[in-house]
Design an enzyme around this catalytic site. Structure first.
Site, short mmCIF file in Angstrom:
data_model
loop_
_atom_site.label_atom_id
_atom_site.label_comp_id
_atom_site.label_asym_id
_atom_site.label_seq_id
_atom_site.Cartn_x
_atom_site.Cartn_y
_atom_site.Cartn_z
N SER A 126 0.83 -1.19 0.00
CA SER A 126 0.00 0.00 0.00
C SER A 126 0.87 1.25 0.00
CB SER A 126 -0.89 0.02 1.24
OG SER A 126 -0.11 0.32 2.38
N LYS A 127 0.22 2.37 -0.22
CA LYS A 127 0.92 3.65 -0.21
C LYS A 127 1.60 3.86 1.15
CE LYS A 127 -0.14 8.57 -0.40
NZ LYS A 127 1.19 8.89 0.09
N ARG A 128 0.92 3.39 2.20
CA ARG A 128 1.49 3.58 3.55
C ARG A 128 2.83 2.86 3.71
NH1 ARG A 128 -2.76 1.52 6.49
NH2 ARG A 128 -4.11 2.27 4.82
N GLY A 170 5.04 2.52 1.44
CA GLY A 170 6.00 3.42 0.80
C GLY A 170 6.39 4.56 1.73
N ASP A 171 5.38 5.16 2.37
CA ASP A 171 5.65 6.28 3.29
C ASP A 171 6.50 5.80 4.47
OD1 ASP A 171 4.08 7.77 1.63
OD2 ASP A 171 2.28 7.63 2.88
#
Ligand code: GLU
Length: 504
Positions: free
Chosen positions: A261-263, A265-266
């Site tokens: 998920s994008k999270r 990546g963050d």
């Protein structure tokens, strides 16, 4: 219908294209090119609620950056257009009517409140063969009332009439035969009068049929929709030309547990989008592979191997190799861990493979931003000396600043360790040695300087360490004489003089 392979990438413009979507596009492209087929870009924007401005342009730009060229699509046209579903409303209306006439679909007037009530009354309520006769629809209401409701502008939907208790087989190239019983499916909404638009399912099937799509290659998250799609093909009588399905494995978190998920990546500091994206509502910026300094070739190679391999352990494959080697049969069923460190490794490899003049041209803007204007030839030479030490062009400065400017300061720790008592005297002598050299090439300097050191009985390591500290300002950098040959005699001597004065 011809035998030509035709595949489509069919994103919904609901935001930036996720890296998993990019992989789907890539596999479609590789499959099409491998078989001399067509690669189509279709925009599935029938869910007006989720439409995000700029997303379509982003998708086109991202795939162009990666070198995935379409044969037909929303941005270039083609013989099967329009390629944006919101421009195809009239077409879908016609096919909804075909299903209604064949009694494969029916009109339902249940309001959201009525449906909510039903759900509250009945645990696990599903609108299907077991419940549809208790609802307000064209199967239960007299025709006259149906006509009147429609004439009065009452909102309605068209639902697919799924026959219960039938085994539905999805023949998937990657997963084999996947069978489910039709009773688990609900009577999916195919069309909504409120916005005069079909839902994803109907539009997707109608378009794949009309665009003569032969293979549907998409993410695993669409596998649950596939039985419904098979039933829709059947309802239309299009079984003969039904595309083959291939559902790609999920991209998993780097740790391997759950969907990327994008999270993630963050949290771990890597991009999950091909290009930087600015959210039009919040203004939030998400990083992209392009802006983070990845080469498109590296991203393509990295993604190609997330869910597929050529059957051996070959890793470096450029686009034409991938096209030649790709096959859906070699795609894996199980999820692929998103190993972003491997992504960096690929970038390192591709930076090494790229000609020095290309890398130099990419490095030049960084130098210009610092007010430096070296010649292209000079930068190319520097690149050739330090490129093996970097994975990204933006890391070049840190490995090569001393080729462009004298050290402003000297690293304290290094100086403490490497600047000896007799360093000033020895480097003063070295200035004389360097001044006397006629050919300032690296090998000639090396030979003469080493002969001098030996002759004097000096310690080679001590001299070279102090020399490097004076020229570079710290203990890093490529071969010492490659540096001095590049910056030249005058600059080398000036740096030695400065260090002798300044280092205590
Ligand atoms: N519009 C769907 C998506 O956003 C397409 C799924 C498919 O390829 O059928 O992924």
């Amino acid at each position: 219908m011809s035998n030509k392979v035709r595949v489509r990438f069919a994103p919904s413009p609901t935001g930036p294209l996720h890296i998993g979507g990019v992989r789907t596009a890539l596999y479609n492209y590789l499959f099409a090119k491998k078989h001399g087929g067509d690669f189509i870009l279709r925009i599935e924007d029938t869910d007006s609620q989720r439409f995000v401005p700029g997303a379509e342009e982003y998708i086109v730009e991202a795939l162009e950056w990666l070198g995935l060229q379409f044969d037909e699509g929303v941005h270039i046209g083609g013989n099967y257009g329009p390629y944006r579903q919101s421009d195809r409303k009239e077409i879908y209306k016609k096919y909804v009517d075909i299903l209604l006439n064949k009694e494969k679909a029916y009109i339902a007037f249940d309001t959201p409140q009525e449906l909510e009530e039903k759900r509250n009354q009945t645990a696990n309520f599903q609108y299907d063969a077991s419940t549809r006769m208790q609802m307000r629809n064209s199967l239960t209401l007299p025709q006259a009332e149906v006509d009147e409701l429609i004439a009065n502008g009452e909102k309605y939907v068209v639902r697919f009439k799924i026959e219960p208790n039938e085994d539905v087989v999805v023949d998937d190239v990657i997963r084999g035969e996947v069978t489910i019983n039709s009773s688990v499916l609900d009577d999916k909404v195919l069309y909504k009068s409120a916005d005069n638009l079909p839902t994803y399912h109907l539009a997707n099937i109608v378009d794949d049929h009309l665009m003569e799509v032969t293979h549907v290659i998409r993410g695993e998250e669409w596998l649950p929709s596939a039985p419904l799609h098979v039933l829709l093909y059947r309802a239309f009588g299009w079984e003969e030309t039904m595309p083959r399905f291939a559902h790609l494995p999920l991209l998993l978190k780097p740790e391997g547990n759950g969907k990327l998920s994008k999270r993630d990546g963050d949290r771990l500091g890597f991009p999950v989008f091909p290009l930087e994206w600015k959210d039009p509502k919040t203004g939030d910026i998400s990083s992209g592979y392009r802006e983070s300094g990845y080469l498109p070739e590296a991203v393509v190679n990295f993604l190609a191997l997330l869910g597929w391999n050529p059957g051996n352990d070959q890793e470096i494959m450029q686009m034409e190799d991938l096209v030649a080697l790709f096959s859906l049969e070699k795609c894996s069923k199980s999820g692929a861990k998103f190993d972003y460190e491997k992504g960096k490794w690929f970038n390192h490899q591709y930076v090494q493979l790229k000609p020095n003049n290309d890398i130099a041209a990419m490095f030049m803007p960084y130098l210009e931003a610092k007010g430096l204007h070296p010649t292209t030839e000079y930068v190319e030479n520097v690149v050739s000396l330090v490129k093996e030490r970097v994975s990204f062009v933006k890391e070049l400065w840190d490995q090569s600043f001393f080729f462009f400017q004298a050290p402003a300061t000297y690293d304290e720790k290094t100086a403490k360790k490497r600047w000896k008592e007799d360093s000033p005297a020895q480097l003063t002598e070295l200035i004389d040695v360097l001044t006397a050299i006629d050919d300032f090439s690296a090998p000639n300097q090396e030979q003469i300087v080493k002969a001098w050191i030996e002759d004097k009985g000096y310690h080679l390591g001590n001299i070279m360490n102090a020399f490097r500290l004076a020229v570079v300002g710290e203990s890093k950098g490529p071969h010492m004489f490659d540096i001095t040959a590049t910056i030249g005699r005058e600059e080398t001597i000036s740096r030695l003089g400065k260090a002798i004065k300044e280092i205590k």
